[in-house]
Design a protein around this motif. Sequence first.
Motif, mmCIF file in Angstrom:
data_model
loop_
_atom_site.group_PDB
_atom_site.id
_atom_site.type_symbol
_atom_site.label_atom_id
_atom_site.label_comp_id
_atom_site.label_asym_id
_atom_site.label_seq_id
_atom_site.Cartn_x
_atom_site.Cartn_y
_atom_site.Cartn_z
ATOM 1 N N SER A 52 0.838 -1.207 0.000
ATOM 2 C CA SER A 52 0.000 0.000 0.000
ATOM 3 C C SER A 52 0.870 1.254 0.000
ATOM 4 O O SER A 52 0.529 2.256 -0.632
ATOM 5 N N ILE A 100 -4.702 2.753 3.017
ATOM 6 C CA ILE A 100 -4.344 2.790 4.439
ATOM 7 C C ILE A 100 -3.056 2.004 4.671
ATOM 8 O O ILE A 100 -2.918 0.869 4.199
ATOM 9 N N THR A 157 -4.702 -4.119 4.498
ATOM 10 C CA THR A 157 -5.518 -3.975 3.285
ATOM 11 C C THR A 157 -6.437 -5.187 3.154
ATOM 12 O O THR A 157 -5.981 -6.328 3.171
ATOM 13 N N ASP A 198 -3.613 -2.160 -5.580
ATOM 14 C CA ASP A 198 -2.976 -2.601 -4.343
ATOM 15 C C ASP A 198 -3.874 -3.700 -3.785
ATOM 16 O O ASP A 198 -5.080 -3.523 -3.650
HETATM 17 MG MG LIG Z 1 -1.795 -2.862 2.341
#
Ligand SMILES: [Mg+2]
Length: 326
Positions: free
Chosen positions: A104, A117, A125, A144
């Motif tokens: 991320s 985040i 995630t 992502d």
């Molecule tokens: Mg992540």
Amino acid sequence: EAVIDMIKAKTDKAYDASLNQLEGSLKNKIGNYRDKMLNILARLEYSINFTEDFLEEPDISPVIKESEEVLEGLKKLYNSSNKGKIIRDGIETAIIGKPNVGKSSLLNALIKEKKAIVTDIPGTTRDVVEEYIDLDGIALKISDTAGIRDTEDIVEKLGVDKSLEFIDKADLIIAMFDVSRDFDEEDRKIFNLIENKNAIVVFNKIDILKEDIDIEKYEKKYPIIKMSVKKDNGIEDLEKYIMEMFFKGDIISTNETLVTNVRHRDLIEKAIKSLSSAVEDLKMDIPIDCIEVDIRETWDILGQITGDTVEDDILNKIFQDFCVGK
Ligand SMILES: [Mg+2]
Ligand SMILES: Nc1nc2c(ncn2[C@@H]2O[C@H](COP(=O)(O)OP(=O)(O)OP(=O)(O)O)[C@@H](O)[C@H]2O)c(=O)[nH]1
């Protein structure tokens, strides 16, 4: 050629010109198919007259063969619309890896925005985050994904399943590893998942490594990029590498005619339907006049791609002129 120009194209104007060139090559090809359809029609007309005069079965096998050739070509063009989509919508790029490696963080760095985040808790995630970036005229649709691991958590597991799906459909995979920790069974699984895929390996968190890692000792199956997302190190290398791969044609082949336009794709699909039905009928004992309707329709649909649409009465005249012996 056009695709390569597109990669080099830095301004919108140049981009449009490349797209036009691609369309030009498509129109050329479709124009050739239309000419062939006219030939086919002429032969059919000829066999109708022939039957009337001699009461014998004409040999229509050459007509079947030619129709099948055009059909084959149209199907190939239709399939290319997938690659055309890449140019229009971007290269589907998935960032994958086990939890907490920095996926991320990389997405955020690439889009220059804190969209996904980031925490130091593995399994942060849960759902795929998708964003577009523009690498000097090449569009990347970058995802992502949830860190892949065996988990009892139902929500996390759904995320992991989604990550696996994204690996399947991606044009390009960025497989990320945390080199500050020992390479483990979970990392090994990631390596297995990218087997035979278009992938770039990223060794992240080099900032907290005591000594430099020697990438020479790793197998050279994939390009390896050393990175510290935290220290903004290696991200530019990754971008350059992706552009290079695209440029070399490693991600999509760059020398074929591509369908980049949805309307064209739909018209080609319609043409395939009517020509398929003509070919099937030709192989059975269907009256040739009926088959002609389908062939004409195919010719007309393809004309909507080349921009040669004509009124019905003009159409009739063209076909009449083509009728041999009438
Ligand atoms: Mg992540
Ligand atoms: N030292 C260091 N820490 C990093 C680097 N990149 C990311 N991190 C940290 O690693 C932790 C995990 O980062 P994320 O980007 O959330 O990792 P992720 O792979 O998305 O994790 P999941 O979503 O759980 O799969 C965070 O605390 C980041 O700040 C780096 O290059 N160096």
